[in-house]
Design a protein around this motif. Sequence first.
Motif, mmCIF file in Angstrom:
data_model
loop_
_atom_site.group_PDB
_atom_site.id
_atom_site.type_symbol
_atom_site.label_atom_id
_atom_site.label_comp_id
_atom_site.label_asym_id
_atom_site.label_seq_id
_atom_site.Cartn_x
_atom_site.Cartn_y
_atom_site.Cartn_z
ATOM 1 N N VAL A 47 0.843 -1.198 0.000
ATOM 2 C CA VAL A 47 0.000 0.000 0.000
ATOM 3 C C VAL A 47 0.879 1.249 0.000
ATOM 4 O O VAL A 47 0.637 2.196 -0.758
ATOM 5 C CB VAL A 47 -0.942 -0.004 1.221
ATOM 6 N N LEU A 72 -7.393 7.818 0.765
ATOM 7 C CA LEU A 72 -7.368 6.371 1.022
ATOM 8 C C LEU A 72 -8.539 5.986 1.927
ATOM 9 O O LEU A 72 -9.262 5.022 1.648
ATOM 10 C CB LEU A 72 -6.028 6.007 1.661
ATOM 11 N N ALA A 157 -6.849 -8.605 -2.214
ATOM 12 C CA ALA A 157 -5.474 -8.385 -1.767
ATOM 13 C C ALA A 157 -4.777 -9.676 -1.376
ATOM 14 O O ALA A 157 -3.564 -9.785 -1.482
ATOM 15 C CB ALA A 157 -5.458 -7.422 -0.572
ATOM 16 N N ILE A 166 -2.116 -8.295 -4.032
ATOM 17 C CA ILE A 166 -1.791 -6.890 -3.779
ATOM 18 C C ILE A 166 -0.381 -6.555 -4.263
ATOM 19 O O ILE A 166 -0.105 -5.437 -4.709
ATOM 20 C CB ILE A 166 -1.945 -6.551 -2.278
ATOM 21 N N THR A 225 -5.550 2.294 -3.255
ATOM 22 C CA THR A 225 -4.970 1.763 -2.023
ATOM 23 C C THR A 225 -6.012 1.663 -0.913
ATOM 24 O O THR A 225 -5.880 0.818 -0.022
ATOM 25 C CB THR A 225 -3.805 2.640 -1.516
ATOM 26 N N LEU A 228 -7.658 -1.672 -1.393
ATOM 27 C CA LEU A 228 -6.655 -2.715 -1.176
ATOM 28 C C LEU A 228 -6.295 -2.829 0.303
ATOM 29 O O LEU A 228 -6.098 -3.926 0.825
ATOM 30 C CB LEU A 228 -5.397 -2.426 -2.003
ATOM 31 N N TYR A 229 -6.183 -1.699 0.975
ATOM 32 C CA TYR A 229 -5.892 -1.685 2.411
ATOM 33 C C TYR A 229 -7.003 -2.417 3.166
ATOM 34 O O TYR A 229 -6.742 -3.249 4.043
ATOM 35 C CB TYR A 229 -5.778 -0.239 2.902
ATOM 36 N N ASN A 232 -6.844 -6.099 2.469
ATOM 37 C CA ASN A 232 -5.636 -6.730 3.011
ATOM 38 C C ASN A 232 -5.772 -7.014 4.503
ATOM 39 O O ASN A 232 -5.391 -8.084 4.978
ATOM 40 C CB ASN A 232 -4.427 -5.827 2.758
#
Length: 325
Positions: A47, A72, A157, A166, A225, A228-229, A232
């Motif tokens: 990230v 984000l 991710a 990711i 991100t 994705l964050y 994840n």
Amino acid sequence: MKLKKIIDNRQIGLLGAIGVLLILAVFLTPSLFQVGTIHLTIRNYSVIGILVLGMMAVILTGGIDLSIGSELALSGMITSLIMVNRPEIPVIWLVLLAITIGFLCGFVNGFLVGVLRVQPIVATLATMNIYRGLTYLASGGKWVTSSQYTDAFANLAGAQIGFYSIIWFLLILAISMSIFLSHTKYGRRLYAIGSNEASSRVAGIKPAGIKILAYTITGAFAGLTGILYSANYKSFAPNIGIGIEMDVIAICVLGGVSITGGRGSFKCVVTAFIMMTLVSAFLSMLPGMSLWTNALQGAIVIIAVIVNILTQQIAEKHVLRSRTI
């Protein structure tokens, strides 16, 4: 030619620092070199890597974006809430939505800086608070917890195709950004704007448009991100991303991107990202040392800025000497 040698020396210096870290890690934290640990470390720092790619575009123009953490958070929160309330929506649409949210946030930043000519630090400091406020409004101050995540969303991710997915996002974006900066006219114009905005105008370049482009790239990367964050870590809170811009700026500066714009080597930034990832992972494995991570990063930024200033002064002296000979 002289300037190229100076830049290459920076690359050698960063590689040397990485080598020293690895030697220390061999003796102090040998578990760092286990394949699983390396894979997980890169996954968790991907990230940051994606944000660095976007931030580099803005800094090259002589700007800064303090709002990436809030962008984000906003994109991650909105897409996570939609995932909870409408789990039947395909994840690809949520990814596109996250990128769109970041893109729009970045466009606002670019318009303020490029068209209205608001100072970048003032504009993005203001939007940082606006986007963060919108995140709290969207969430009502509540978290999205791990039990609410769908497998499809988490796999965005965490799916493994050789590497975690990711990491593939990071690699693809890094290659794309390298090509953009080195082989497209718009990438070269980022450098031109940062080097001398007045001269670039004379050359027919429109600084406002290029600045909007830079900030929208950064925003789109920040938006991506966000989702994705969330995928994840399988949890998301409205305060996610606070302070993350400092880590990102630190890596850019360490990699030799001039904070005044116009200078920066992509390969040095990648090397700096690897170094900072190793530093953070290394310190987190030492008892009590994780508390020193922020302090060490701050010291690295100060040293990197000093090195950048000295490098620029040396390069300018060489240019003056070549003109007088």
